[in-house]
Design a protein around this motif. Sequence first.
Motif, PDB file in Angstrom:
ATOM      1  N   THR A   1       0.857  -1.184   0.000  1.00  0.00           N
ATOM      2  CA  THR A   1       0.000   0.000   0.000  1.00  0.00           C
ATOM      3  C   THR A   1       0.895   1.236   0.000  1.00  0.00           C
ATOM      4  O   THR A   1       2.103   1.146   0.233  1.00  0.00           O
ATOM      5  CB  THR A   1      -0.886   0.032   1.259  1.00  0.00           C
ATOM      6  OG1 THR A   1      -0.034   0.198   2.405  1.00  0.00           O
ATOM      7  CG2 THR A   1      -1.719  -1.227   1.392  1.00  0.00           C
ATOM      8  N   ASP A   2       0.289   2.388  -0.209  1.00  0.00           N
ATOM      9  CA  ASP A   2       1.060   3.627  -0.118  1.00  0.00           C
ATOM     10  C   ASP A   2       1.685   3.774   1.265  1.00  0.00           C
ATOM     11  O   ASP A   2       2.828   4.194   1.390  1.00  0.00           O
ATOM     12  CB  ASP A   2       0.179   4.844  -0.425  1.00  0.00           C
ATOM     13  CG  ASP A   2      -0.081   5.006  -1.912  1.00  0.00           C
ATOM     14  OD1 ASP A   2       0.542   4.281  -2.718  1.00  0.00           O
ATOM     15  OD2 ASP A   2      -0.906   5.862  -2.270  1.00  0.00           O
ATOM     16  N   GLU A   3       0.939   3.404   2.304  1.00  0.00           N
ATOM     17  CA  GLU A   3       1.473   3.503   3.663  1.00  0.00           C
ATOM     18  C   GLU A   3       2.719   2.635   3.841  1.00  0.00           C
ATOM     19  O   GLU A   3       3.632   3.011   4.568  1.00  0.00           O
ATOM     20  CB  GLU A   3       0.405   3.142   4.696  1.00  0.00           C
ATOM     21  CG  GLU A   3      -0.694   4.183   4.822  1.00  0.00           C
ATOM     22  CD  GLU A   3      -0.158   5.588   5.087  1.00  0.00           C
ATOM     23  OE1 GLU A   3       0.668   5.761   5.999  1.00  0.00           O
ATOM     24  OE2 GLU A   3      -0.563   6.518   4.354  1.00  0.00           O
ATOM     25  N   ASP A   4       2.736   1.483   3.176  1.00  0.00           N
ATOM     26  CA  ASP A   4       3.925   0.618   3.226  1.00  0.00           C
ATOM     27  C   ASP A   4       5.115   1.276   2.531  1.00  0.00           C
ATOM     28  O   ASP A   4       6.262   1.073   2.924  1.00  0.00           O
ATOM     29  CB  ASP A   4       3.662  -0.721   2.504  1.00  0.00           C
ATOM     30  CG  ASP A   4       2.601  -1.578   3.152  1.00  0.00           C
ATOM     31  OD1 ASP A   4       2.510  -1.588   4.396  1.00  0.00           O
ATOM     32  OD2 ASP A   4       1.855  -2.250   2.407  1.00  0.00           O
ATOM     33  N   ARG A   5       4.833   2.023   1.477  1.00  0.00           N
ATOM     34  CA  ARG A   5       5.907   2.562   0.636  1.00  0.00           C
ATOM     35  C   ARG A   5       6.555   3.832   1.183  1.00  0.00           C
ATOM     36  O   ARG A   5       7.706   4.110   0.855  1.00  0.00           O
ATOM     37  CB  ARG A   5       5.367   2.837  -0.765  1.00  0.00           C
ATOM     38  CG  ARG A   5       5.105   1.579  -1.560  1.00  0.00           C
ATOM     39  CD  ARG A   5       4.684   1.909  -2.983  1.00  0.00           C
ATOM     40  NE  ARG A   5       4.488   0.712  -3.766  1.00  0.00           N
ATOM     41  CZ  ARG A   5       3.302   0.177  -4.014  1.00  0.00           C
ATOM     42  NH1 ARG A   5       2.202   0.727  -3.536  1.00  0.00           N
ATOM     43  NH2 ARG A   5       3.209  -0.918  -4.749  1.00  0.00           N
ATOM     44  N   TRP A   6       5.856   4.649   1.977  1.00  0.00           N
ATOM     45  CA  TRP A   6       6.424   5.934   2.396  1.00  0.00           C
ATOM     46  C   TRP A   6       7.761   5.802   3.114  1.00  0.00           C
ATOM     47  O   TRP A   6       8.714   6.518   2.765  1.00  0.00           O
ATOM     48  CB  TRP A   6       5.436   6.746   3.228  1.00  0.00           C
ATOM     49  CG  TRP A   6       4.162   7.098   2.503  1.00  0.00           C
ATOM     50  CD1 TRP A   6       2.891   6.958   2.998  1.00  0.00           C
ATOM     51  CD2 TRP A   6       4.002   7.610   1.175  1.00  0.00           C
ATOM     52  NE1 TRP A   6       1.972   7.352   2.049  1.00  0.00           N
ATOM     53  CE2 TRP A   6       2.626   7.758   0.921  1.00  0.00           C
ATOM     54  CE3 TRP A   6       4.894   7.948   0.157  1.00  0.00           C
ATOM     55  CZ2 TRP A   6       2.117   8.233  -0.285  1.00  0.00           C
ATOM     56  CZ3 TRP A   6       4.392   8.415  -1.057  1.00  0.00           C
ATOM     57  CH2 TRP A   6       3.021   8.554  -1.254  1.00  0.00           C
ATOM     58  N   PRO A   7       7.909   4.909   4.110  1.00  0.00           N
ATOM     59  CA  PRO A   7       9.217   4.797   4.780  1.00  0.00           C
ATOM     60  C   PRO A   7      10.329   4.366   3.811  1.00  0.00           C
ATOM     61  O   PRO A   7      11.468   4.825   3.902  1.00  0.00           O
ATOM     62  CB  PRO A   7       9.003   3.733   5.865  1.00  0.00           C
ATOM     63  CG  PRO A   7       7.526   3.654   6.046  1.00  0.00           C
ATOM     64  CD  PRO A   7       6.907   4.043   4.736  1.00  0.00           C
ATOM     65  N   TRP A   8       9.991   3.478   2.891  1.00  0.00           N
ATOM     66  CA  TRP A   8      10.941   2.999   1.879  1.00  0.00           C
ATOM     67  C   TRP A   8      11.393   4.141   0.977  1.00  0.00           C
ATOM     68  O   TRP A   8      12.594   4.351   0.774  1.00  0.00           O
ATOM     69  CB  TRP A   8      10.272   1.877   1.094  1.00  0.00           C
ATOM     70  CG  TRP A   8      10.991   1.423  -0.137  1.00  0.00           C
ATOM     71  CD1 TRP A   8      12.243   0.863  -0.192  1.00  0.00           C
ATOM     72  CD2 TRP A   8      10.502   1.466  -1.469  1.00  0.00           C
ATOM     73  NE1 TRP A   8      12.552   0.548  -1.502  1.00  0.00           N
ATOM     74  CE2 TRP A   8      11.492   0.909  -2.303  1.00  0.00           C
ATOM     75  CE3 TRP A   8       9.315   1.895  -2.049  1.00  0.00           C
ATOM     76  CZ2 TRP A   8      11.338   0.781  -3.679  1.00  0.00           C
ATOM     77  CZ3 TRP A   8       9.161   1.772  -3.415  1.00  0.00           C
ATOM     78  CH2 TRP A   8      10.171   1.230  -4.214  1.00  0.00           C
ATOM     79  N   LEU A   9      10.437   4.890   0.451  1.00  0.00           N
ATOM     80  CA  LEU A   9      10.768   6.003  -0.442  1.00  0.00           C
ATOM     81  C   LEU A   9      11.573   7.078   0.285  1.00  0.00           C
ATOM     82  O   LEU A   9      12.523   7.644  -0.273  1.00  0.00           O
ATOM     83  CB  LEU A   9       9.483   6.599  -1.036  1.00  0.00           C
ATOM     84  CG  LEU A   9       8.726   5.667  -1.986  1.00  0.00           C
ATOM     85  CD1 LEU A   9       7.323   6.211  -2.243  1.00  0.00           C
ATOM     86  CD2 LEU A   9       9.486   5.455  -3.284  1.00  0.00           C
TER      87      LEU A   9
END
Length: 190
Positions: free
Chosen positions: A57-65
């Motif tokens: 999900t977008d929430e999963d991706r924010w820390p990664w990005l």
Amino acid sequence: MAGVEAPCALIVMGVSGSGKSTIAKALGERLGWRFEDGDSFHPASNVEKMRAGHPLTDEDRWPWLNAIADEIARVCGRGEHVIIACSALKHSYRDVLLRGRSDVRFVFLKGSKELIADRLARRKGHFMPPELLTSQFNTLEPPEAGEHVISVSIDETVEAIVDGVVRQLKLGGDKPRAVTSKAMKPKVLP
């Protein structure tokens, strides 16, 4: 390097199976820049989620990005160069990676769903299962000209793709140098 001033970072982007890591490594060799695989910035929870066949999900991706953007800021702040393989599928993801910088360029690897599905089916040992390809294409918002993008077709050899990117960057003069790695010589992406 002859030509225009080099960006401090190139982000090689596209859906899973488009050849991001292969092309980014070859570009790193050609330009003499450090290569980083964006997958290494994923928290373990993201890797496990994808391995289990669940799209992020977008929430999963924010820390990664944000972790990738932090690395770009560190490298650029030291006056160095880096090439990062990162899917960067949405405009909002690319905005996070850029953080308003004008010295970062995207290299978009374009290919048909059929070609990429065939490559994914033959790829071994990667945490992204081929079943998630549809979600990748559904999420993809192709970059627009205003996003400092170089678009290249993946239906070429690695050497031809790298030559095309270097030509569009205008960093290596009119005649591209050959890729030095024997493993990268005119190999068609798997």
